[in-house]
Design a protein around this motif. Structure first.
Motif, PDB file in Angstrom:
ATOM      1  N   GLY A   9      37.015  34.019  46.839  1.00 31.99           N
ATOM      2  CA  GLY A   9      38.367  34.167  46.297  1.00 31.99           C
ATOM      3  C   GLY A   9      38.339  34.458  44.808  1.00 31.99           C
ATOM      4  O   GLY A   9      39.082  35.303  44.309  1.00 31.99           O
ATOM      5  N   ALA A  10      37.445  33.780  44.093  1.00 31.19           N
ATOM      6  CA  ALA A  10      37.316  34.004  42.655  1.00 31.19           C
ATOM      7  C   ALA A  10      36.706  35.365  42.363  1.00 31.19           C
ATOM      8  O   ALA A  10      37.081  36.032  41.398  1.00 31.19           O
ATOM      9  N   ALA A  11      35.752  35.793  43.187  1.00 31.55           N
ATOM     10  CA  ALA A  11      35.096  37.082  42.974  1.00 31.55           C
ATOM     11  C   ALA A  11      36.084  38.237  43.097  1.00 31.55           C
ATOM     12  O   ALA A  11      35.918  39.272  42.456  1.00 31.55           O
ATOM     13  N   VAL A  22      35.814  36.075  30.803  1.00 34.37           N
ATOM     14  CA  VAL A  22      36.287  36.380  32.158  1.00 34.37           C
ATOM     15  C   VAL A  22      37.700  36.917  32.045  1.00 34.37           C
ATOM     16  O   VAL A  22      38.545  36.333  31.384  1.00 34.37           O
ATOM     17  N   LYS A  23      37.945  38.057  32.690  1.00 36.53           N
ATOM     18  CA  LYS A  23      39.287  38.626  32.670  1.00 36.53           C
ATOM     19  C   LYS A  23      39.896  38.557  34.058  1.00 36.53           C
ATOM     20  O   LYS A  23      39.195  38.507  35.072  1.00 36.53           O
ATOM     21  N   CYS A  24      41.225  38.545  34.094  1.00 35.68           N
ATOM     22  CA  CYS A  24      41.947  38.458  35.360  1.00 35.68           C
ATOM     23  C   CYS A  24      43.274  39.185  35.188  1.00 35.68           C
ATOM     24  O   CYS A  24      43.639  39.587  34.093  1.00 35.68           O
ATOM     25  N   ASN A  25      43.975  39.360  36.283  1.00 39.07           N
ATOM     26  CA  ASN A  25      45.293  39.978  36.231  1.00 39.07           C
ATOM     27  C   ASN A  25      46.346  38.909  35.969  1.00 39.07           C
ATOM     28  O   ASN A  25      46.164  37.752  36.311  1.00 39.07           O
ATOM     29  N   TYR A  64      26.949  35.669  39.667  1.00 40.05           N
ATOM     30  CA  TYR A  64      26.213  36.932  39.559  1.00 40.05           C
ATOM     31  C   TYR A  64      27.112  38.118  39.306  1.00 40.05           C
ATOM     32  O   TYR A  64      26.637  39.251  39.265  1.00 40.05           O
ATOM     33  N   CYS A  65      28.409  37.914  39.168  1.00 43.73           N
ATOM     34  CA  CYS A  65      29.333  39.048  38.963  1.00 43.73           C
ATOM     35  C   CYS A  65      29.361  39.467  37.509  1.00 43.73           C
ATOM     36  O   CYS A  65      29.189  38.707  36.623  1.00 43.73           O
TER      37      CYS A  65
END
Length: 65
Positions: A9-11, A22-25, A64-65
């Motif tokens: 879910g996080a990936a 870490v970036k997100c929408n 690992y992302c």
């Protein structure tokens, strides 16, 4: 050593930046958009950075992302 599983879910929600952040929408862009101003909706389009207090947890979920 076995590999660490990433939280799927996080990936799908987060991406690592080259500098280690870490970036997100942004949230609040799915529905009930009529009452939100054009400026607010436009600014929600841009990717957001995760707050420093949540950074450690997010990095552990996506090793690992």
């Amino acid at each position: 050593m076995p590999k660490i599983k990433s939280n799927r879910g996080a990936a799908k929600r987060f991406k690592r930046t080259p500098s280690g952040g870490v970036k997100c929408n942004a949230s609040h862009r799915r529905h009930i958009l009529t009452k939100k101003s054009t400026k607010r909706k436009r600014q929600l389009r841009a990717p957001q950075r995760i707050h420093n207090s949540d950074l450690r947890a997010a990095r552990r979920m996506i090793p690992y992302c």
